[in-house]
Write a protein that holds these residues in place. Sequence first.
Motif, short mmCIF file in Angstrom:
data_model
loop_
_atom_site.label_atom_id
_atom_site.label_comp_id
_atom_site.label_asym_id
_atom_site.label_seq_id
_atom_site.Cartn_x
_atom_site.Cartn_y
_atom_site.Cartn_z
N ALA A 93 0.77 -1.16 -0.37
CA ALA A 93 -0.02 0.02 -0.18
C ALA A 93 0.75 1.02 -0.21
CB ALA A 93 -0.86 -0.03 1.24
N GLY A 94 1.26 1.00 0.63
CA GLY A 94 3.11 2.55 0.59
C GLY A 94 3.20 2.53 -0.53
N LEU A 95 4.01 1.23 -1.26
CA LEU A 95 4.09 1.83 -2.38
C LEU A 95 3.85 2.43 -3.81
CD1 LEU A 95 6.17 -1.57 -2.98
CD2 LEU A 95 7.44 0.57 -2.92
N PHE A 96 2.51 1.94 -3.58
CA PHE A 96 1.02 2.62 -4.06
C PHE A 96 0.57 4.05 -3.76
CE2 PHE A 96 -3.25 3.32 -4.80
CZ PHE A 96 -3.41 3.53 -6.53
N VAL A 97 0.57 4.61 -2.56
CA VAL A 97 0.73 5.40 -2.67
C VAL A 97 1.77 6.72 -3.24
CG1 VAL A 97 0.51 7.39 -0.92
CG2 VAL A 97 -0.56 5.52 -0.66
N LEU A 98 2.58 6.53 -2.85
CA LEU A 98 3.85 6.58 -3.27
C LEU A 98 4.44 6.71 -4.65
CD1 LEU A 98 6.16 5.30 -0.88
CD2 LEU A 98 5.84 8.17 -0.66
N ALA A 99 3.51 5.57 -5.28
CA ALA A 99 3.98 5.66 -6.99
C ALA A 99 2.74 6.83 -7.18
CB ALA A 99 3.41 4.07 -7.84
N ALA A 100 2.16 6.11 -6.41
CA ALA A 100 0.43 7.70 -7.30
C ALA A 100 1.04 9.44 -6.82
CB ALA A 100 -0.68 7.17 -6.06
N ALA A 101 2.15 9.40 -5.74
CA ALA A 101 1.88 10.60 -5.12
C ALA A 101 3.07 11.59 -6.28
CB ALA A 101 2.40 10.87 -3.78
N ILE A 102 4.39 10.41 -6.59
CA ILE A 102 5.50 10.66 -7.89
C ILE A 102 3.97 11.54 -9.00
CG2 ILE A 102 7.08 9.52 -8.58
CD1 ILE A 102 7.96 8.59 -6.22
N TRP A 103 3.32 10.39 -9.51
CA TRP A 103 2.56 10.31 -11.01
C TRP A 103 2.01 11.80 -11.15
CZ3 TRP A 103 -2.41 10.31 -11.62
CH2 TRP A 103 -2.76 10.14 -12.84
N TRP A 104 1.24 12.02 -10.04
CA TRP A 104 0.57 12.70 -9.56
C TRP A 104 1.78 14.54 -9.77
CZ3 TRP A 104 -4.13 14.26 -11.08
CH2 TRP A 104 -4.78 15.47 -10.31
N THR A 105 2.83 14.41 -9.19
CA THR A 105 3.60 15.46 -9.38
C THR A 105 4.13 16.06 -10.47
OG1 THR A 105 5.19 14.16 -7.60
CG2 THR A 105 3.79 15.86 -6.20
N THR A 106 4.59 14.59 -11.18
CA THR A 106 5.56 15.15 -12.18
C THR A 106 4.46 15.19 -13.18
OG1 THR A 106 5.32 12.33 -12.58
CG2 THR A 106 6.97 13.21 -11.09
N ARG A 107 3.34 14.70 -13.22
CA ARG A 107 2.24 14.40 -14.63
C ARG A 107 1.91 16.63 -14.30
NH1 ARG A 107 -2.52 15.83 -13.24
NH2 ARG A 107 -4.10 15.17 -14.25
#
Length: 178
Positions: A93-107
């Motif tokens: 779950a932590g990996l998913f949250v970080l992946a989503a946050a990184i994607w959102w900010t870089t997007r």
Amino acid sequence: MSLTVVNGLPAHVLVVHFVIVLVPLSALAVVVAAIWPSTARRMGIVLPLLALVALASVPVATQAGEWLEEHVDSDALVRRHAELGDGLLPWAAGLFVLAAAIWWTTRRSASPEAAPRERAGTATPRSAPALRVVAAVLSVGVATGAVVDVYRIGDSGAKAAWHDGFSKTGDEKHGDKG
């Protein structure tokens, strides 16, 4: 409906391979994306989708493992493996949250409306490098925890499955020909 048997084999022994591959792959992708935002932009939506599939595979493997646990002789090794297996979900779950946050900010930083601000030099606030460092440190920590946990769970599962199931020399299988 639960996944219990696939083609005559307990589903756990098949599904667990998704976890073994996808969780470390997601961990690596999250760390790389956190350290190199340009890579995160190239990965795009694949980054959080990969982490989501890895996350979803964990409870499927756990449920199949609980079914298998009820259908094998219980011993300390099986119980230890089951206990360790229950701890992977928070890491995934932590990996998913970080992946989503990184994607959102870089997007957001790659969006067309951000381009004029980047040319003007106002797109990245002074806190951006600090946030990137925090994201990288969190990503390395969560990724390490997830990969170590996958290893520990897999090792305990292998010990539970094979502790008395093979011969180191092969003599017991074919008889002593000496």
